[in-house]
Motif scaffolding. Structure first.
Motif, PDB file in Angstrom:
ATOM      1  N   ASP A   1      14.052 -38.541  77.836  1.00  0.00           N
ATOM      2  CA  ASP A   1      12.939 -38.992  78.686  1.00  0.00           C
ATOM      3  C   ASP A   1      11.908 -39.810  78.135  1.00  0.00           C
ATOM      4  O   ASP A   1      11.306 -39.676  76.878  1.00  0.00           O
ATOM      5  N   ALA A   2      11.917 -41.214  78.505  1.00  0.00           N
ATOM      6  CA  ALA A   2      11.368 -42.239  77.753  1.00  0.00           C
ATOM      7  C   ALA A   2      10.422 -42.950  78.936  1.00  0.00           C
ATOM      8  O   ALA A   2      10.055 -44.052  78.508  1.00  0.00           O
ATOM      9  N   ASP A   3       9.987 -42.311  79.825  1.00  0.00           N
ATOM     10  CA  ASP A   3       9.086 -42.805  80.822  1.00  0.00           C
ATOM     11  C   ASP A   3       9.638 -44.209  81.401  1.00  0.00           C
ATOM     12  O   ASP A   3       8.820 -45.274  81.521  1.00  0.00           O
ATOM     13  N   ILE A   4      10.660 -43.988  81.795  1.00  0.00           N
ATOM     14  CA  ILE A   4      11.460 -45.474  82.230  1.00  0.00           C
ATOM     15  C   ILE A   4      11.126 -45.611  83.673  1.00  0.00           C
ATOM     16  O   ILE A   4      11.313 -44.624  84.309  1.00  0.00           O
ATOM     17  N   HIS A   5      10.723 -46.665  83.939  1.00  0.00           N
ATOM     18  CA  HIS A   5      10.428 -47.338  85.215  1.00  0.00           C
ATOM     19  C   HIS A   5      11.019 -48.759  85.525  1.00  0.00           C
ATOM     20  O   HIS A   5      10.519 -49.456  84.755  1.00  0.00           O
TER      21      HIS A   5
ATOM     22  N   ILE B   1       9.256 -49.071  79.348  1.00  0.00           N
ATOM     23  CA  ILE B   1       9.703 -47.726  78.601  1.00  0.00           C
ATOM     24  C   ILE B   1       8.410 -47.372  77.578  1.00  0.00           C
ATOM     25  O   ILE B   1       7.626 -48.103  77.422  1.00  0.00           O
ATOM     26  N   GLN B   2       8.831 -45.963  77.068  1.00  0.00           N
ATOM     27  CA  GLN B   2       7.731 -45.532  76.260  1.00  0.00           C
ATOM     28  C   GLN B   2       8.550 -45.839  74.793  1.00  0.00           C
ATOM     29  O   GLN B   2       9.505 -44.872  74.611  1.00  0.00           O
ATOM     30  N   PRO B   3       8.468 -46.569  74.016  1.00  0.00           N
ATOM     31  CA  PRO B   3       9.347 -47.067  72.907  1.00  0.00           C
ATOM     32  C   PRO B   3       9.747 -45.804  71.801  1.00  0.00           C
ATOM     33  O   PRO B   3      10.907 -45.574  71.583  1.00  0.00           O
ATOM     34  N   ALA B   4       8.782 -45.290  71.370  1.00  0.00           N
ATOM     35  CA  ALA B   4       8.767 -43.996  70.475  1.00  0.00           C
ATOM     36  C   ALA B   4       9.668 -43.021  71.151  1.00  0.00           C
ATOM     37  O   ALA B   4      10.501 -42.244  70.618  1.00  0.00           O
ATOM     38  N   LYS B   5       9.520 -42.717  72.496  1.00  0.00           N
ATOM     39  CA  LYS B   5      10.298 -41.480  73.118  1.00  0.00           C
ATOM     40  C   LYS B   5      11.710 -42.023  73.047  1.00  0.00           C
ATOM     41  O   LYS B   5      12.429 -41.106  73.009  1.00  0.00           O
ATOM     42  N   LEU B   6      12.083 -43.232  73.410  1.00  0.00           N
ATOM     43  CA  LEU B   6      13.369 -43.687  73.289  1.00  0.00           C
ATOM     44  C   LEU B   6      14.175 -43.509  71.876  1.00  0.00           C
ATOM     45  O   LEU B   6      15.160 -43.105  71.770  1.00  0.00           O
ATOM     46  N   ALA B   7      13.280 -43.835  70.820  1.00  0.00           N
ATOM     47  CA  ALA B   7      13.652 -43.836  69.560  1.00  0.00           C
ATOM     48  C   ALA B   7      14.104 -42.409  69.078  1.00  0.00           C
ATOM     49  O   ALA B   7      15.087 -42.209  68.482  1.00  0.00           O
ATOM     50  N   VAL B   8      12.980 -41.542  69.330  1.00  0.00           N
ATOM     51  CA  VAL B   8      13.108 -40.150  68.693  1.00  0.00           C
ATOM     52  C   VAL B   8      14.298 -39.423  69.716  1.00  0.00           C
ATOM     53  O   VAL B   8      15.234 -38.787  69.147  1.00  0.00           O
ATOM     54  N   GLY B   9      14.294 -39.709  71.079  1.00  0.00           N
ATOM     55  CA  GLY B   9      15.208 -39.158  72.017  1.00  0.00           C
ATOM     56  C   GLY B   9      16.665 -39.708  71.475  1.00  0.00           C
ATOM     57  O   GLY B   9      17.634 -38.765  71.425  1.00  0.00           O
ATOM     58  N   LEU B  10      16.833 -40.906  71.202  1.00  0.00           N
ATOM     59  CA  LEU B  10      18.183 -41.268  70.954  1.00  0.00           C
ATOM     60  C   LEU B  10      18.549 -40.992  69.510  1.00  0.00           C
ATOM     61  O   LEU B  10      19.675 -40.633  68.947  1.00  0.00           O
ATOM     62  N   ALA B  11      17.572 -40.950  68.445  1.00  0.00           N
ATOM     63  CA  ALA B  11      17.988 -40.191  67.061  1.00  0.00           C
ATOM     64  C   ALA B  11      18.590 -39.096  67.341  1.00  0.00           C
ATOM     65  O   ALA B  11      19.498 -38.543  66.532  1.00  0.00           O
ATOM     66  N   ALA B  12      17.989 -38.116  67.983  1.00  0.00           N
ATOM     67  CA  ALA B  12      18.275 -36.679  68.248  1.00  0.00           C
ATOM     68  C   ALA B  12      19.553 -36.319  69.031  1.00  0.00           C
ATOM     69  O   ALA B  12      20.471 -35.803  68.435  1.00  0.00           O
ATOM     70  N   VAL B  13      19.987 -37.394  69.749  1.00  0.00           N
ATOM     71  CA  VAL B  13      21.206 -37.587  70.403  1.00  0.00           C
ATOM     72  C   VAL B  13      22.269 -37.772  69.314  1.00  0.00           C
ATOM     73  O   VAL B  13      23.420 -37.346  69.133  1.00  0.00           O
ATOM     74  N   VAL B  14      21.834 -38.828  68.390  1.00  0.00           N
ATOM     75  CA  VAL B  14      23.106 -39.263  67.527  1.00  0.00           C
ATOM     76  C   VAL B  14      23.173 -38.166  66.564  1.00  0.00           C
ATOM     77  O   VAL B  14      24.543 -38.177  66.251  1.00  0.00           O
ATOM     78  N   ALA B  15      22.096 -37.541  66.260  1.00  0.00           N
ATOM     79  CA  ALA B  15      22.370 -36.471  65.072  1.00  0.00           C
ATOM     80  C   ALA B  15      23.396 -35.229  65.489  1.00  0.00           C
ATOM     81  O   ALA B  15      24.063 -34.836  65.042  1.00  0.00           O
ATOM     82  N   ALA B  16      22.924 -34.973  66.844  1.00  0.00           N
ATOM     83  CA  ALA B  16      23.704 -34.039  67.641  1.00  0.00           C
ATOM     84  C   ALA B  16      25.204 -34.378  67.613  1.00  0.00           C
ATOM     85  O   ALA B  16      26.126 -33.416  67.880  1.00  0.00           O
ATOM     86  N   LEU B  17      25.421 -35.679  67.739  1.00  0.00           N
ATOM     87  CA  LEU B  17      27.008 -36.031  67.635  1.00  0.00           C
ATOM     88  C   LEU B  17      27.728 -36.124  66.513  1.00  0.00           C
ATOM     89  O   LEU B  17      28.898 -36.038  66.322  1.00  0.00           O
ATOM     90  N   GLY B  18      26.784 -35.694  65.457  1.00  0.00           N
ATOM     91  CA  GLY B  18      27.416 -35.393  64.170  1.00  0.00           C
ATOM     92  C   GLY B  18      27.290 -36.720  63.184  1.00  0.00           C
ATOM     93  O   GLY B  18      27.845 -36.830  62.053  1.00  0.00           O
ATOM     94  N   VAL B  19      26.262 -37.568  63.542  1.00  0.00           N
ATOM     95  CA  VAL B  19      25.939 -38.771  62.618  1.00  0.00           C
ATOM     96  C   VAL B  19      25.020 -38.081  61.491  1.00  0.00           C
ATOM     97  O   VAL B  19      24.050 -37.471  62.034  1.00  0.00           O
ATOM     98  N   ASP B  20      25.258 -38.502  60.200  1.00  0.00           N
ATOM     99  CA  ASP B  20      24.365 -38.225  59.186  1.00  0.00           C
ATOM    100  C   ASP B  20      23.260 -39.047  59.271  1.00  0.00           C
ATOM    101  O   ASP B  20      23.314 -40.392  58.954  1.00  0.00           O
ATOM    102  N   ILE B  21      21.942 -38.847  59.508  1.00  0.00           N
ATOM    103  CA  ILE B  21      20.659 -39.691  59.403  1.00  0.00           C
ATOM    104  C   ILE B  21      19.912 -39.252  58.186  1.00  0.00           C
ATOM    105  O   ILE B  21      19.268 -37.945  58.245  1.00  0.00           O
ATOM    106  N   PHE B  22      19.814 -40.207  57.085  1.00  0.00           N
ATOM    107  CA  PHE B  22      19.159 -39.831  55.886  1.00  0.00           C
ATOM    108  C   PHE B  22      17.801 -40.498  56.001  1.00  0.00           C
ATOM    109  O   PHE B  22      18.091 -41.887  55.867  1.00  0.00           O
ATOM    110  N   GLU B  23      16.734 -39.872  56.050  1.00  0.00           N
ATOM    111  CA  GLU B  23      15.307 -40.533  56.122  1.00  0.00           C
ATOM    112  C   GLU B  23      14.879 -40.657  54.653  1.00  0.00           C
ATOM    113  O   GLU B  23      15.445 -40.063  53.537  1.00  0.00           O
ATOM    114  N   ASN B  24      13.706 -41.371  54.270  1.00  0.00           N
ATOM    115  CA  ASN B  24      13.336 -41.422  52.893  1.00  0.00           C
ATOM    116  C   ASN B  24      14.252 -42.091  52.129  1.00  0.00           C
ATOM    117  O   ASN B  24      14.169 -41.430  51.020  1.00  0.00           O
ATOM    118  N   THR B  25      14.915 -42.742  52.479  1.00  0.00           N
ATOM    119  CA  THR B  25      16.291 -43.295  51.744  1.00  0.00           C
ATOM    120  C   THR B  25      16.277 -44.868  51.799  1.00  0.00           C
ATOM    121  O   THR B  25      16.876 -45.332  52.779  1.00  0.00           O
TER     122      THR B  25
END
Length: 471
Positions: free
Chosen positions: A128-132, A195-219
């Motif tokens: 949900d990224a407030d897309i219209h 769009i609401q940019p942060a909602k898209l970024a956060v949502g996409l990151a969650a989907v990518v992580a759920a697919l099995g991609v390792d996201i390393f932050e503070n790196t």
């Protein structure tokens, strides 16, 4: 800023309004030590996330890591103006020189489809990224801008824009859509969504992580190295990540990498957002279609009506900091806030009493020829995409799909587009780089003043600025 109506809880920087609205995401763990992957992606913005998404969808067995200095979506992906637009950065004629006019037309059509691709993926993945999808409206507020707008529409007809893709509005439809003060002419394209940019970024990151991609932050990655008899690598303080392919997706932060200081210029852009406007103000402004809005000035603005009925408006403030430094964690200068507020009330005087809730800035990447690019070198194992010059929300998606095909060695219609493999010379060393950018934007501001006062054609100042910039 004493004359600007500021909200009691006004904030400058730290994060964008988009993150202030939804809250910062919890940070994922940092890289625990040296690791090996099939694909390592440096940068956790839209480019990196879309690339990981499409690669993992195409080949679930791929081992993929994203290495991010802050958190996924920290940079321009979480700070931009929210234009999911088919506009593409750079000279169409310059791209056409590489592979012909039809190839550039194909690229433009790919951008049209890219807008709908992002919308479809967010629907399919439950983001949900407030897309219209209300389209994009450009307004001209002086005779020179009006002439330029008409010339641009005529020129775009030769580059794949049909009447259904872009058209000049008559006065009745101008008034019906967005009642921006002083509008002399306006164009409309349906190929754009808010769009609401942060909602898209956060949502996409969650989907990518759920697919099995390792996201390393503070790196943070300090250097990217090509294959040297083995595998490519990304160096971090926590150890090296080796991979068959290392993809650079760092956009405006590319200058922080060893050997990349002059590759792409980090350009700053700033935004402000109002408090929610009352219904009576919206009656005067219209904007019921929630179109994205831009103008034809050289120092242009970009704006949206948010899902909760605010106006978010942005533009260039201090466009470049000496030595390719980036902003101080999103803080923007008081004079830039004042400039954006003046632009806001010039276009929408009915909103003059609306308090400003938040201001922030972000950094975007600019190649020396101002043309976006995507590339993968199988010999070195290195790839990259970026240089979007502020038009990256849709282009990142196209880049991710293109990098997927390049990594998987697929010959597709995407891998033959003219931005693939494009390489340009580096930016000049300092102080030439800083002096040149300051001169360019001083000329653009002078051009806007001249055109507002008495110009019926594009100012010579702007023509000189374009010549110096190499656009």
């Amino acid at each position: 800023m004493k004359d600007i109506p500021l909200a009691k809880d006004f904030a400058n920087g730290g994060v964008s309004w988009w993150y202030r609205q939804i809250g910062l995401p919890d940070r994922r763990p940092a890289l625990p030590g040296p690791r090996d992957y099939d694909v390592a992606i440096v940068g956790g913005g839209y480019t990196g996330l879309w690339t990981a998404y499409y690669l993992k969808k195409a080949d679930p067995g791929l081992r993929i890591a994203i290495l991010e200095k802050e958190f996924a979506g920290f940079g321009a992906s979480g700070r931009n103006g929210g234009w999911l637009s088919a506009e593409f950065a750079g000279s169409r004629r310059r791209h056409a020189k590489a592979r012909g006019r039809q190839a550039m037309i194909d690229l433009q059509h790919a951008m049209f489809r890219g807008v709908d691709e992002v919308i479809e993926v967010t629907r399919a993945e439950g983001i949900d990224a407030d897309i219209h999808k209300g389209g994009l409206m450009h307004v001209a507020t002086n005779p020179a801008q009006r002439r330029r707008l008409r010339e641009e529409i005529a020129d775009l007809r030769a580059w794949g824009y049909g009447e259904e893709d872009l058209r000049l509005l008559d006065r009745d439809e101008q008034h019906e859509r967005v009642r921006a003060a002083g509008t002399l002419a306006a164009s409309y394209s349906p190929h754009c969504a808010r769009i609401q940019p942060a909602k898209l970024a956060v949502g996409l990151a969650a989907v990518v992580a759920a697919l099995g991609v390792d996201i390393f932050e503070n790196t943070p990655v300090t250097e990217i190295r090509p294959r040297q008899g083995g595998r490519a690598s990304a160096l971090t303080p926590r150890g090296a990540v080796t991979a068959e392919y290392v993809i650079r997706a760092t956009e405006g932060f590319t200058a922080s990498l060893t050997g990349q200081h002059r590759q792409w210029l980090p350009m700053n852009s700033s935004m402000i957002v109002t408090e929610p406007l009352p219904a009576e103000v919206w009656k005067h402004l219209g904007w019921s279609g929630r179109e994205l809005l831009g103008d034809e000035a050289h120092a242009y603005i970009y704006a949206q009506r948010t899902a909760d009925d605010r106006i978010a408006i942005g533009g260039r403030g201090v466009p470049y900091r000496y030595g390719s430094r980036t902003d101080t964690r999103g803080a923007t200068q008081p004079q830039t806030v004042a400039l954006l507020w003046r632009m806001l009330i010039k276009l929408f005087p009915e909103a003059a009493d609306a308090r400003i809730q938040h201001s922030w800035c972000g950094v975007l990447g600019v190649p020396r020829d101002w043309c976006s690019t995507v590339h993968l070198d199988h010999a070195s194992g290195l790839g990259w995409a970026g240089g979007y010059v502020g038009s990256g929300v849709t282009t990142t998606n196209l880049a991710g799909r293109t990098l997927r095909d390049l990594v998987l060695r697929r010959d597709t219609e995407l891998t033959t587009l003219p931005w693939v493999g494009r390489q340009v010379r580096q930016w000049e060393p300092e102080p030439l780089r800083w002096s040149g950018v300051q001169l360019i934007y001083a000329l653009f501001r002078a051009a806007d003043r001249h055109e507002n006062d008495r110009g019926n054609t594009t100012s010579a100042y702007a023509r000189l600025a374009n010549l110096i910039s190499g656009r």
